[in-house]
Scaffold this motif. Structure first.
Motif, short mmCIF file in Angstrom:
data_model
loop_
_atom_site.label_atom_id
_atom_site.label_comp_id
_atom_site.label_asym_id
_atom_site.label_seq_id
_atom_site.Cartn_x
_atom_site.Cartn_y
_atom_site.Cartn_z
N SER A 190 2.14 -1.13 -12.63
CA SER A 190 1.57 -0.40 -11.07
C SER A 190 0.10 -0.23 -11.17
O SER A 190 0.31 -0.08 -10.25
CB SER A 190 2.45 1.43 -10.99
N SER A 202 -1.92 -2.19 -12.72
CA SER A 202 -2.93 -3.49 -12.50
C SER A 202 -2.05 -3.91 -10.85
O SER A 202 -3.85 -4.23 -10.15
CB SER A 202 -1.90 -4.74 -13.24
N ASN A 203 -1.22 -3.26 -9.63
CA ASN A 203 -1.04 -3.15 -9.11
C ASN A 203 -2.47 -2.41 -8.08
O ASN A 203 -3.15 -2.82 -6.80
CB ASN A 203 0.26 -2.97 -8.43
N THR A 243 -6.20 -4.24 -8.15
CA THR A 243 -5.93 -4.53 -7.21
C THR A 243 -5.87 -4.56 -5.80
O THR A 243 -6.80 -4.53 -4.39
CB THR A 243 -4.86 -5.40 -7.28
N LEU A 244 -4.95 -3.25 -5.52
CA LEU A 244 -5.16 -3.14 -4.07
C LEU A 244 -6.35 -1.72 -3.67
O LEU A 244 -6.96 -1.82 -2.45
CB LEU A 244 -3.39 -2.04 -3.73
N ALA A 275 0.85 1.95 -3.64
CA ALA A 275 0.68 1.81 -4.94
C ALA A 275 -0.21 3.09 -5.79
O ALA A 275 0.57 3.21 -7.00
CB ALA A 275 -1.01 1.05 -5.03
N GLN A 332 2.18 4.47 -8.78
CA GLN A 332 1.72 4.85 -10.10
C GLN A 332 1.45 6.43 -10.61
O GLN A 332 2.13 6.19 -12.27
CB GLN A 332 0.42 4.56 -10.23
#
Length: 195
Positions: free
Chosen positions: A91, A93-94, A97-98, A129, A133
Motif C-alpha cells: 500500500s 508503494s501504491n 506511485t499514485l 490509496a 495505507q
C-alpha cells in the motif's frame, strides 16, 4: 455374593498398673494403634489405581494439547504479521506511485493538456490509496498485538519479523518430488504422411 472380610485393630491408651507389670514404671503408659484393611475388594483398589492413572494421562494430554494450541495460534499470528507487513509495503508503494501520478496530472492540468475530470480521478485514486495505507497500518498493529498477547508482551510493542524463506525441493535429487510445473512435456510427435 461376595463377602468382605476385614481385619480390625483398635486403638487404646491407658495407664499401666504396677500390679500387672511389676517391672513398669509408675508413670508409664500402654499404647495400641490399629488399622482396618480389607482382605478382598474384588478389584476395587486395582481399578481405582487404574482410574487414577487414566486421569493423570488425560490431564497430561490436555496439557500437551493446550501447549500445541498455543504454538499453533502463535504461528498463525506470526503469519498474520508477515501478511500485514507485506500489505503495508504494497500500500505504501501504491501510494507513492499514485502521488507521482497525481503530480503529473496536476502538471498536465496546469498546461491544459488534460481535463479537470482526469485530475479529479487522480485525486480520488490518491485519497483511496491513502485510506488503503491507513487500513494496512491498522491491520499491522492489530496483527502485532495478536502476536504479542500470547507471548506476554505489551500489545503495542512494534515488531519487524523476518520473512519465511520458501522451501523448494531440489528436482534433481528426487524425481518423485517433481510437479507438473517442473517437468517439461514430451516433444510433439512428428506428423505422419499417409500414402
Amino acid at each position: 455374593d461376595i463377602v468382605f472380610h476385614e481385619q480390625r485393630v483398635g486403638a487404646e491408651l491407658g495407664h499401666v498398673r504396677s500390679e500387672a507389670l511389676p517391672f513398669a514404671q509408675q508413670a508409664g503408659a500402654l499404647v495400641r494403634a490399629g488399622v482396618t484393611v480389607p482382605l478382598y475388594t474384588s478389584g476395587r483398589l486395582g481399578n481405582a489405581v487404574q482410574a487414577a492413572d487414566a486421569t493423570l494421562q488425560a490431564a497430561r494430554q490436555d496439557s500437551e494439547r493446550t501447549r500445541q494450541d498455543v504454538k499453533l495460534a502463535t504461528a498463525e499470528n506470526y503469519i498474520q504479521v508477515l501478511r500485514a507487513q507485506h500489505l503495508l509495503a504494497l500500500s505504501e508503494s501504491n501510494l507513492t506511485t499514485l502521488q507521482a501520478h497525481a503530480q503529473d496530472v496536476q502538471a498536465f492540468l496546469d498546461r491544459g493538456l488534460v481535463a479537470r475530470a482526469d485530475w479529479l480521478a487522480a485525486q480520488t485514486a490518491l485519497a483511496s490509496a491513502e485510506q488503503d495505507q491507513l487500513r494496512a497500518n491498522t491491520a499491522l498493529r492489530i496483527a502485532q498485538a495478536a502476536y504479542n498477547r500470547p507471548l506476554g508482551r505489551d500489545l503495542g510493542t512494534p515488531l519487524q519479523l523476518e520473512d519465511i524463506a520458501p522451501v523448494l525441493a531440489d528436482a534433481g535429487t528426487d524425481p518423485g518430488h517433481r510437479t507438473a510445473a517442473t517437468t517439461s512435456p514430451p516433444p510433439p510427435a512428428a506428423p505422419r504422411a499417409e500414402v
